[in-house]
Design an enzyme around this catalytic site. Structure first.
Site, PDB file in Angstrom:
ATOM      1  CB  CYS A  57      -0.909  -0.055   1.231  1.00 18.74           C
ATOM      2  SG  CYS A  57      -1.734   1.480   1.636  1.00 18.74           S
ATOM      3  CB  CYS A  60       0.530   1.540   4.176  1.00 20.35           C
ATOM      4  SG  CYS A  60      -1.221   1.098   4.138  1.00 20.35           S
TER       5      CYS A  60
END
Length: 138
Positions: A57, A60
């Protein structure tokens, strides 16, 4: 504010996971570890900041260094990181639908939640919660 909704099927590497490690962040890889850390935080009166994320991600990865920085700056809080792909059942139990999702917990119960890599909002919530912390003496 960014968040990831689908997974690329690229193989995870140790280099990718290294971005999420550091400071006072505890990486949770088993449900038993989660239960142990929640119990430990409850016993000591700490509030838990749980980051449900994934190595694939982008948002993230973007927020991970700040999360590590916050873990060092706010030692009265307990910082956990859960990989949604490693702990699918736990992620489902907490109804994680996007990454990153941050939960703020006291005694295992949700105080607050933040979905997405919104640094100003994450910092605001962490500062507010750290101001309310009263860690118990053992």
């Amino acid at each position: 504010m960014g968040s990831c909704f689908s997974k690329n099927k690229d193989e995870d590497s140790d280099d990718e996971k290294a971005e999420f490690v550091g400071g006072n962040v505890h990486i949770i890889t088993r449900k038993e570890q989660w239960d142990q850390k929640i119990a430990e935080a409850t016993k000591s009166g700490k509030i838990v900041v749980a980051n449900f994320s994934a190595v694939w991600c982008g948002p993230c990865k973007m927020i991970a260094p700040m999360y590590v920085e916050y873990s060092e700056k706010y030692p009265l809080l307990m910082f956990l990181t859960v990989d949604v792909d490693e702990l699918v059942d736990l992620s489902a139990e907490w109804d994680v639908r996007a990454t990153p999702t941050f939960y703020f917990l006291k005694e295992g119960k949700q105080l607050d939640k933040l979905v997405g890599a919104n640094r100003p909002e994450l910092e605001k919530k962490i500062v507010a919660l750290s101001d309310t912390c009263q860690v118990k003496e053992e």
